[in-house]
Scaffold this motif. Structure first.
Motif, PDB file in Angstrom:
ATOM      1  N   GLU A 226       0.826  -1.225   0.000  1.00 39.76           N
ATOM      2  CA  GLU A 226       0.000   0.000   0.000  1.00 39.76           C
ATOM      3  C   GLU A 226       0.853   1.264   0.000  1.00 39.76           C
ATOM      4  O   GLU A 226       0.406   2.318  -0.444  1.00 39.76           O
ATOM      5  N   PHE A 227       2.076   1.161   0.537  1.00 42.78           N
ATOM      6  CA  PHE A 227       2.932   2.353   0.626  1.00 42.78           C
ATOM      7  C   PHE A 227       3.663   2.637  -0.690  1.00 42.78           C
ATOM      8  O   PHE A 227       4.225   3.718  -0.857  1.00 42.78           O
ATOM      9  N   ALA A 228       3.710   1.637  -1.550  1.00 47.20           N
ATOM     10  CA  ALA A 228       4.514   1.774  -2.769  1.00 47.20           C
ATOM     11  C   ALA A 228       3.822   2.715  -3.743  1.00 47.20           C
ATOM     12  O   ALA A 228       2.599   2.792  -3.790  1.00 47.20           O
ATOM     13  N   GLY A 229       4.617   3.406  -4.502  1.00 50.00           N
ATOM     14  CA  GLY A 229       4.045   4.314  -5.502  1.00 50.00           C
ATOM     15  C   GLY A 229       3.382   3.526  -6.621  1.00 50.00           C
ATOM     16  O   GLY A 229       3.462   2.292  -6.681  1.00 50.00           O
ATOM     17  N   ASP A 230       2.724   4.272  -7.521  1.00 47.56           N
ATOM     18  CA  ASP A 230       2.098   3.622  -8.684  1.00 47.56           C
ATOM     19  C   ASP A 230       3.178   2.881  -9.450  1.00 47.56           C
ATOM     20  O   ASP A 230       4.310   3.312  -9.512  1.00 47.56           O
ATOM     21  N   GLY A 231       2.791   1.771 -10.017  1.00 51.41           N
ATOM     22  CA  GLY A 231       3.733   1.068 -10.896  1.00 51.41           C
ATOM     23  C   GLY A 231       4.581   0.032 -10.189  1.00 51.41           C
ATOM     24  O   GLY A 231       5.442  -0.579 -10.811  1.00 51.41           O
TER      25      GLY A 231
ATOM     26  N   LYS B 171       8.438  10.093   6.561  1.00 50.33           N
ATOM     27  CA  LYS B 171       9.585   9.614   5.785  1.00 50.33           C
ATOM     28  C   LYS B 171      10.461  10.799   5.357  1.00 50.33           C
ATOM     29  O   LYS B 171      11.688  10.751   5.481  1.00 50.33           O
ATOM     30  N   ALA B 172       9.794  11.869   4.897  1.00 47.34           N
ATOM     31  CA  ALA B 172      10.555  13.057   4.466  1.00 47.34           C
ATOM     32  C   ALA B 172      11.360  13.607   5.637  1.00 47.34           C
ATOM     33  O   ALA B 172      12.503  14.044   5.479  1.00 47.34           O
ATOM     34  N   ARG B 173      10.783  13.559   6.825  1.00 49.74           N
ATOM     35  CA  ARG B 173      11.523  14.084   7.987  1.00 49.74           C
ATOM     36  C   ARG B 173      12.707  13.167   8.327  1.00 49.74           C
ATOM     37  O   ARG B 173      13.788  13.661   8.680  1.00 49.74           O
ATOM     38  N   ILE B 174      12.518  11.860   8.229  1.00 57.61           N
ATOM     39  CA  ILE B 174      13.659  10.953   8.503  1.00 57.61           C
ATOM     40  C   ILE B 174      14.768  11.206   7.480  1.00 57.61           C
ATOM     41  O   ILE B 174      15.948  11.240   7.832  1.00 57.61           O
ATOM     42  N   TYR B 175      14.383  11.437   6.219  1.00 56.64           N
ATOM     43  CA  TYR B 175      15.403  11.772   5.210  1.00 56.64           C
ATOM     44  C   TYR B 175      16.179  13.026   5.640  1.00 56.64           C
ATOM     45  O   TYR B 175      17.399  13.090   5.535  1.00 56.64           O
TER      46      TYR B 175
ATOM     47  N   GLY C 228     -10.550   5.747   3.181  1.00 55.58           N
ATOM     48  CA  GLY C 228     -10.161   7.146   3.416  1.00 55.58           C
ATOM     49  C   GLY C 228      -9.069   7.201   4.476  1.00 55.58           C
ATOM     50  O   GLY C 228      -8.148   8.032   4.399  1.00 55.58           O
ATOM     51  N   HIS C 229      -9.153   6.317   5.450  1.00 50.53           N
ATOM     52  CA  HIS C 229      -8.132   6.294   6.504  1.00 50.53           C
ATOM     53  C   HIS C 229      -6.768   5.887   5.932  1.00 50.53           C
ATOM     54  O   HIS C 229      -5.730   6.389   6.380  1.00 50.53           O
ATOM     55  N   ILE C 230      -6.799   4.995   4.960  1.00 54.87           N
ATOM     56  CA  ILE C 230      -5.529   4.572   4.345  1.00 54.87           C
ATOM     57  C   ILE C 230      -4.886   5.767   3.630  1.00 54.87           C
ATOM     58  O   ILE C 230      -3.685   6.008   3.770  1.00 54.87           O
ATOM     59  N   THR C 231      -5.706   6.527   2.907  1.00 57.72           N
ATOM     60  CA  THR C 231      -5.177   7.713   2.220  1.00 57.72           C
ATOM     61  C   THR C 231      -4.539   8.657   3.237  1.00 57.72           C
ATOM     62  O   THR C 231      -3.437   9.181   3.030  1.00 57.72           O
ATOM     63  N   HIS C 232      -5.232   8.847   4.357  1.00 59.54           N
ATOM     64  CA  HIS C 232      -4.725   9.719   5.415  1.00 59.54           C
ATOM     65  C   HIS C 232      -3.404   9.171   5.977  1.00 59.54           C
ATOM     66  O   HIS C 232      -2.417   9.907   6.145  1.00 59.54           O
ATOM     67  N   THR C 233      -3.377   7.858   6.233  1.00 62.00           N
ATOM     68  CA  THR C 233      -2.170   7.226   6.779  1.00 62.00           C
ATOM     69  C   THR C 233      -0.993   7.388   5.818  1.00 62.00           C
ATOM     70  O   THR C 233       0.126   7.700   6.243  1.00 62.00           O
ATOM     71  N   LEU C 234      -1.271   7.193   4.533  1.00 62.58           N
ATOM     72  CA  LEU C 234      -0.177   7.285   3.556  1.00 62.58           C
ATOM     73  C   LEU C 234       0.423   8.688   3.556  1.00 62.58           C
ATOM     74  O   LEU C 234       1.642   8.853   3.419  1.00 62.58           O
ATOM     75  N   ARG C 235      -0.438   9.685   3.779  1.00 63.13           N
ATOM     76  CA  ARG C 235       0.072  11.059   3.825  1.00 63.13           C
ATOM     77  C   ARG C 235       0.984  11.246   5.046  1.00 63.13           C
ATOM     78  O   ARG C 235       2.080  11.789   4.948  1.00 63.13           O
TER      79      ARG C 235
END
Ligand SMILES: Cc1ncc(COP(=O)(O)O)c(C=O)c1O
Length: 368
Positions: free
Chosen positions: A198-203, A283-287, A270-277
């Motif tokens: 679920e976390f993976a991008g399209d493709g 992730k951006a902060r860990i980077y 909808g919760h999954i969409t929220h979680t992915l955000r």
């Protein structure tokens, strides 16, 4: 000396607990973790609908769950557009991997995996007497080409790979996976673990094709859905293969409340969409935290980030141990060269505040 006659295979297995949980570390240090970002759980948790359903049904805890898991399989079938007979639900992917090993491995049979990948497949394969052949990673990715080459030589009964991968967080595109699958003999079953799908991008996730007789795909409610503690996962495959699980699966393994929770979870996309955000932000902060400390990250398609500590396994282990001493639970890959890294699960702001504060101290301690 006991006179009990254990199975010969069992007598040969080491009597050690292969998975050291954070609870064990807490017990031995006498201190609880302040930040639990090591087991790739979803710290953001399940949807409030799920919690309400658990609350509503808690009085039925005396009941067994439906052994056919009909409602849940119907919901998964609607979500993915596969037939209900092409889905088997179990106590997490971990248990389903065990069932596949039970179904296929006779002692001495060869199976193929990647050296350092998610260890539960190896655990079950060994438990059934499988001979494990491991392929090294290439550029922090599972090496599809070498896996296929090795499969053509060794004729394994099973081939395991996770896409996206744990512990590196990398993935292959769906076309690469499709090409890999089409190059494998129909005699070998491919176990495609999509725990982080679920976390993976399209493709990244190939289109589902249940007409393939030698591919089984695993998904879980433990990650994006935030239900690791309730132990629910499922596998999708050809109906003839899925039917075989009836011979050996633990029919009452997934409890009533787990089924109720998974059903409510799947209905709240909808919760999954929220979680992915939230996961993307974390992730951006860990980077950023890694970059602030001069460390390289491996771009992740999962809910964790693997950070290259820049040296070898001994150095990364010191960094990890310092973080653990500072009550930040993280993990690291088990084998070289992957073990030059630590693996940090996406966390809340306060989890990452503590990580940001602790990492420079851990790096300084490791450099001493
Ligand atoms: C690749 C992979 N597969 C499976 C699992 C476990 O899934 P489950 O909780 O459904 O047993 C994990 C958990 O970390 C994982 O990383």
């Amino acid at each position: 000396m006991s006179t009990l006659r254990f199975a010969r295979l069992i007598e040969e297995l080491p009597a050690t607990v292969p998975f050291v949980g954070p609870e064990n570390l807490e017990r031995s240090s006498g201190r609880t973790f302040l930040s639990r970002i090591g087991a790739n759980e979803n710290v953001f948790g399940p949807s409030s609908n799920v919690l309400e359903e658990i609350d509503r049904f808690k009085g039925t805890s005396w009941q067994y769950g439906d052994p056919e898991l009909l409602e849940l399989r119907s919901a998964i079938s609607d979500l993915l557009g596969v037939d209900i007979d092409e889905i088997v639900v179990g106590e997490g992917i971990d248990a389903l991997l065990g069932y596949v090993c039970h179904l296929f491995i006779d002692p001495g049979d060869t199976v193929i995996t990647s050296d350092g990948s998610y260890p539960t497949f190896n655990f079950h394969a060994k438990g059934h007497g499988g001979q494990i052949h491991s392929i090294s990673y290439v550029s922090d990715h599972v090496d599809l080409k070498s896996l296929a080459e090795s499969a053509s030589i060794k004729d394994p009964k099973l081939i395991y790979l996770a896409n996206p991968d744990n512990p590196m967080g990398t993935s292959w595109d769906s076309e690469d996976i499709d090409e890999f699958v089409s190059g494998i003999s129909e005699r070998s079953l491919i176990l495609l673990d999509e725990a982080y799908g679920e976390f993976a991008g399209d493709g990244v996730l190939p289109a589902i094709n249940t007409s393939l007789t030698n591919l089984i795909r695993f998904r879980t409610f433990s990650k994006a859905y935030g239900l690791a503690g309730l132990r629910i996962g499922y596998a999708i495959g050809h109906r003839d293969l899925i039917r075989e699980f009836e011979k050996i699966r633990n029919h009452f393994g997934v409890g009533k409340l787990s089924q109720v929770a998974a059903l409510a979870a799947i209905k709240d996309q909808g919760h999954i969409t929220h979680t992915l955000r939230l996961v993307e932000e974390s992730k951006a902060r860990i980077y950023r935290i890694a970059a602030d400390n001069g460390l390289r990250v491996i771009q992740s398609d999962t809910n964790f980030v693997t950070i290259d500590c820049g040296y070898d396994g001994d150095y990364a282990r010191q960094v990890l141990e310092s973080l653990i001493r500072m009550r930040v639970f993280v993990r690291m890959p088990a084998v070289a060269p992957l073990d030059r890294c630590i693996r940090v699960t996406c966390g809340t702001n306060s989890d990452l505040d503590l990580f940001a504060q602790s990492l420079p101290i851990a790096l300084a301690e490791a450099g001493e």
